[in-house]
Design a protein around this motif. Structure first.
Motif, PDB file in Angstrom:
ATOM      1  N   ASP A 293       0.743  -1.343   0.084  1.00  0.00           N
ATOM      2  CA  ASP A 293       0.169   0.075   0.118  1.00  0.00           C
ATOM      3  C   ASP A 293       0.319   0.561   0.210  1.00  0.00           C
ATOM      4  O   ASP A 293       0.498   2.482  -0.286  1.00  0.00           O
ATOM      5  CB  ASP A 293      -0.990   0.190   1.434  1.00  0.00           C
ATOM      6  CG  ASP A 293      -1.741  -1.460   0.575  1.00  0.00           C
ATOM      7  OD1 ASP A 293      -2.647  -1.552  -0.130  1.00  0.00           O
ATOM      8  OD2 ASP A 293      -3.170  -1.068   2.093  1.00  0.00           O
ATOM      9  N   GLU A 294       1.950   1.265   0.482  1.00  0.00           N
ATOM     10  CA  GLU A 294       3.174   2.219   0.346  1.00  0.00           C
ATOM     11  C   GLU A 294       3.657   2.362  -0.511  1.00  0.00           C
ATOM     12  O   GLU A 294       3.720   3.144  -1.266  1.00  0.00           O
ATOM     13  CB  GLU A 294       4.083   2.276   1.718  1.00  0.00           C
ATOM     14  CG  GLU A 294       3.457   2.347   2.892  1.00  0.00           C
ATOM     15  CD  GLU A 294       3.823   3.892   3.205  1.00  0.00           C
ATOM     16  OE1 GLU A 294       3.772   5.097   2.548  1.00  0.00           O
ATOM     17  OE2 GLU A 294       1.720   3.293   3.744  1.00  0.00           O
ATOM     18  N   CYS A 295       4.482   1.768  -2.017  1.00  0.00           N
ATOM     19  CA  CYS A 295       5.234   2.144  -2.690  1.00  0.00           C
ATOM     20  C   CYS A 295       4.553   1.210  -3.801  1.00  0.00           C
ATOM     21  O   CYS A 295       5.494   1.210  -5.174  1.00  0.00           O
ATOM     22  CB  CYS A 295       6.418   1.656  -2.305  1.00  0.00           C
ATOM     23  SG  CYS A 295       7.135  -0.649  -2.355  1.00  0.00           S
ATOM     24  N   GLY A 296       3.820   0.044  -3.417  1.00  0.00           N
ATOM     25  CA  GLY A 296       3.462  -1.209  -4.853  1.00  0.00           C
ATOM     26  C   GLY A 296       3.996  -2.203  -5.401  1.00  0.00           C
ATOM     27  O   GLY A 296       3.872  -2.600  -6.153  1.00  0.00           O
ATOM     28  N   CYS A 306       6.682  -5.571   3.979  1.00  0.00           N
ATOM     29  CA  CYS A 306       7.152  -4.815   2.567  1.00  0.00           C
ATOM     30  C   CYS A 306       8.789  -5.081   2.521  1.00  0.00           C
ATOM     31  O   CYS A 306       9.760  -4.461   2.970  1.00  0.00           O
ATOM     32  CB  CYS A 306       6.692  -4.169   2.147  1.00  0.00           C
ATOM     33  SG  CYS A 306       7.750  -2.921   0.141  1.00  0.00           S
ATOM     34  N   LEU A 307       8.863  -5.782   0.786  1.00  0.00           N
ATOM     35  CA  LEU A 307      11.094  -6.547   0.371  1.00  0.00           C
ATOM     36  C   LEU A 307      10.960  -4.715  -0.062  1.00  0.00           C
ATOM     37  O   LEU A 307      12.240  -4.366  -0.126  1.00  0.00           O
ATOM     38  CB  LEU A 307      11.262  -7.523   0.106  1.00  0.00           C
ATOM     39  CG  LEU A 307      10.944  -8.723   1.015  1.00  0.00           C
ATOM     40  CD1 LEU A 307      11.702  -9.368  -0.010  1.00  0.00           C
ATOM     41  CD2 LEU A 307      12.353  -8.509   2.081  1.00  0.00           C
ATOM     42  N   GLY A 308      10.282  -4.232  -0.071  1.00  0.00           N
ATOM     43  CA  GLY A 308      10.980  -3.147  -1.160  1.00  0.00           C
ATOM     44  C   GLY A 308      11.247  -1.861  -0.285  1.00  0.00           C
ATOM     45  O   GLY A 308      12.254  -1.121  -0.465  1.00  0.00           O
ATOM     46  N   TRP A 315      -1.737  -4.301   2.676  1.00  0.00           N
ATOM     47  CA  TRP A 315      -1.014  -4.569   1.255  1.00  0.00           C
ATOM     48  C   TRP A 315      -2.577  -5.025   0.061  1.00  0.00           C
ATOM     49  O   TRP A 315      -3.792  -5.343   1.091  1.00  0.00           O
ATOM     50  CB  TRP A 315      -0.269  -5.942   0.412  1.00  0.00           C
ATOM     51  CG  TRP A 315      -0.339  -7.284   1.478  1.00  0.00           C
ATOM     52  CD1 TRP A 315       0.356  -7.279   2.890  1.00  0.00           C
ATOM     53  CD2 TRP A 315      -1.371  -8.400   1.661  1.00  0.00           C
ATOM     54  NE1 TRP A 315      -0.018  -8.432   3.343  1.00  0.00           N
ATOM     55  CE2 TRP A 315      -0.991  -9.183   2.789  1.00  0.00           C
ATOM     56  CE3 TRP A 315      -2.311  -8.325   1.214  1.00  0.00           C
ATOM     57  CZ2 TRP A 315      -1.394  -9.908   3.279  1.00  0.00           C
ATOM     58  CZ3 TRP A 315      -3.553  -9.429   1.190  1.00  0.00           C
ATOM     59  CH2 TRP A 315      -2.915 -10.123   2.388  1.00  0.00           C
ATOM     60  N   THR A 316      -2.790  -4.968  -1.033  1.00  0.00           N
ATOM     61  CA  THR A 316      -3.673  -5.224  -1.374  1.00  0.00           C
ATOM     62  C   THR A 316      -3.734  -5.957  -2.500  1.00  0.00           C
ATOM     63  O   THR A 316      -2.971  -5.798  -3.491  1.00  0.00           O
ATOM     64  CB  THR A 316      -4.801  -4.485  -2.518  1.00  0.00           C
ATOM     65  OG1 THR A 316      -4.449  -3.191  -1.278  1.00  0.00           O
ATOM     66  CG2 THR A 316      -6.002  -3.968  -2.436  1.00  0.00           C
TER      67      THR A 316
END
Ligand SMILES: [Zn+2]
Length: 407
Positions: A293-296, A306-308, A315-316
């Motif tokens: 939801d933050e970086c896609g 998130c690993l990014g 998440w969606t």
């Protein structure tokens, strides 16, 4: 009268003695999903996308994988339909399917599947009035007959009993039911009987159909021309309907290959964890990844962190591409209890994303897939754990030669 917006068909790639047979990783549900997807993907590629609106699914087969419920969730997920679309699961053969297609309300997707011979077909019903669906064919019910000729039965212990007399089945069952329809002329296309009998009963007009069970009625509509009368028969029942216009058909029917020899190793299979099954269901069966939801960034399966960007904001679920390229692969020859060996595993790099996914290879003999090969991700029965069908996606390698996609 109904309007058929389009038809999708599916035949498994494997053939034994001239009849299509389902792979060990296929059941009536995965066959039904393959036919439904052929139709829905074909329709969505067509310009009039509003006609693909599915408001109800009717799933007709004699081979329901689960009798205690659970088929509809996998069917909707496999077809990428919302989980609030109503599903009717019906035990029946060709006559029930032809009846359903001829009488269903607009927005109904009728899907039928058979295991022996194996095949599946789907038909979507559209609006008839005030504006008929563009390109649609109209189907009118002419007659139906239901007679009692109980040739197979199941006892309370689940044991099956067959009255094994093919001549009686044909003469007193199928032929008598077709005669009782009392049609002016013989039907042009007859399903539910062997190609030889169908040709005999139709004055040589009825084409050979790949199945004889529930899906045969939709295969008959796919083979029919405008103005044809189509009949579906089985045991004592028969239904006839008249077709005006020819429906558009999308076929997922690969050239047949001999079923490879595999070996089942006896032993305890891997038990199921129902909480894990439940958590992974949408990602595996809908073929969706978690999008941060933050970086896609996409993660398959979805991850808490998130690993990014390291965000734990959530998440969606986002649909993943269903085509990709083999990044690396391995062929397994070591016997695995509860699994047919040899088989192949592949890490597939999905198109237009940085997602790579580990999947089994389906529809191709073990060892035939190479790095760089392209293929589609398709719903298959990945395993049966503690008796529960565990569905997920597998790589179906693209055929070496181009295949005809429409008829
Ligand atoms: Zn992120």
């Amino acid at each position: 009268m109904t309007t058929i917006v389009g038809i999708g068909t599916y035949l498994p790639v494997w053939e034994v003695s001239g009849r299509r047979t389902a792979g060990l990783d296929e059941d009536a549900l995965t066959l039904a999903v393959a036919a439904g997807r052929a139709l829905l993907e074909g329709l969505s590629a067509r310009a009039d996308t509003e006609s693909t609106d599915v408001r109800q699914v009717v799933f007709i087969t004699r081979d329901l994988p689960l009798l205690e419920g659970g088929n509809s969730a996998a069917l909707l997920a496999g077809l990428a339909l919302d989980d609030d679309v109503p599903v009717v699961e019906q035990v029946g053969g060709g006559p029930a399917v032809l009846d359903a297609v001829a009488t269903a309300s607009p927005g109904t997707l009728v899907v039928a599947a058979d295991l022996e011979p194996a095949g599946a077909a789907a038909a979507l019903i559209g609006e008839t009035t005030p504006a008929p669906t563009p390109g649609g064919a109209e189907l009118s019910l002419l007659a139906r007959v239901a007679r009692s000729l109980p040739l197979s039965s199941r006892g309370r212990d689940g044991g099956r009993w067959d009255y094994d007399d093919p001549r009686l089945l044909l003469e007193r069952g199928t032929k008598a039911a077709l005669a009782k329809l009392d049609l002016e002329d013989p039907p042009s296309v007859i399903s539910g009987v062997t190609p030889k009998i169908a040709a005999q009963l139709s004055g040589g007009r009825s084409p050979a159909l790949p199945t004889t069970g529930a899906s045969s009625a939709i295969f008959a509509l796919a083979a029919a021309s405008a103005g044809d009368v189509v009949a579906a028969a089985e045991q004592g029942s028969a239904v006839a309907a008249a077709l005006t216009g020819a429906p558009q058909v999308w076929r997922d029917e690969a050239a047949p290959q001999p079923l490879p020899r595999t070996r089942m190793t006896p032993g305890p299979d891997i038990g199921i964890s129902l909480p894990a099954y439940d958590r992974a269901f949408d990602a595996k069966v809908r073929w969706e990844a978690g999008s941060c939801d933050e970086c896609g960034q996409l993660a398959m399966p979805p991850r808490l962190r998130c690993l990014g960007c390291g965000s734990e904001a959530g998440w969606t679920l986002t649909p993943l591409p269903r085509v990709g390229e083999v990044y690396t692969k391995v062929d397994i020859h070591v016997p695995v209890p509860g699994r047919a060996t040899p088989y192949s595993l592949a890490i597939v790099a999905l198109d237009d994303t940085d997602v790579r996914t580990l999947v089994t290879v389906t529809g191709a003999p073990s060892g035939s897939v190479e790095i760089g090969d392209r293929g589609r991700l398709v719903l298959r029965l990945i395993d049966t754990r503690s008796g529960v069908p565990d569905y997920g996606h597998a790589l179906l390698p693209a055929p070496a030669e181009p295949q005809g996609e429409t008829a």
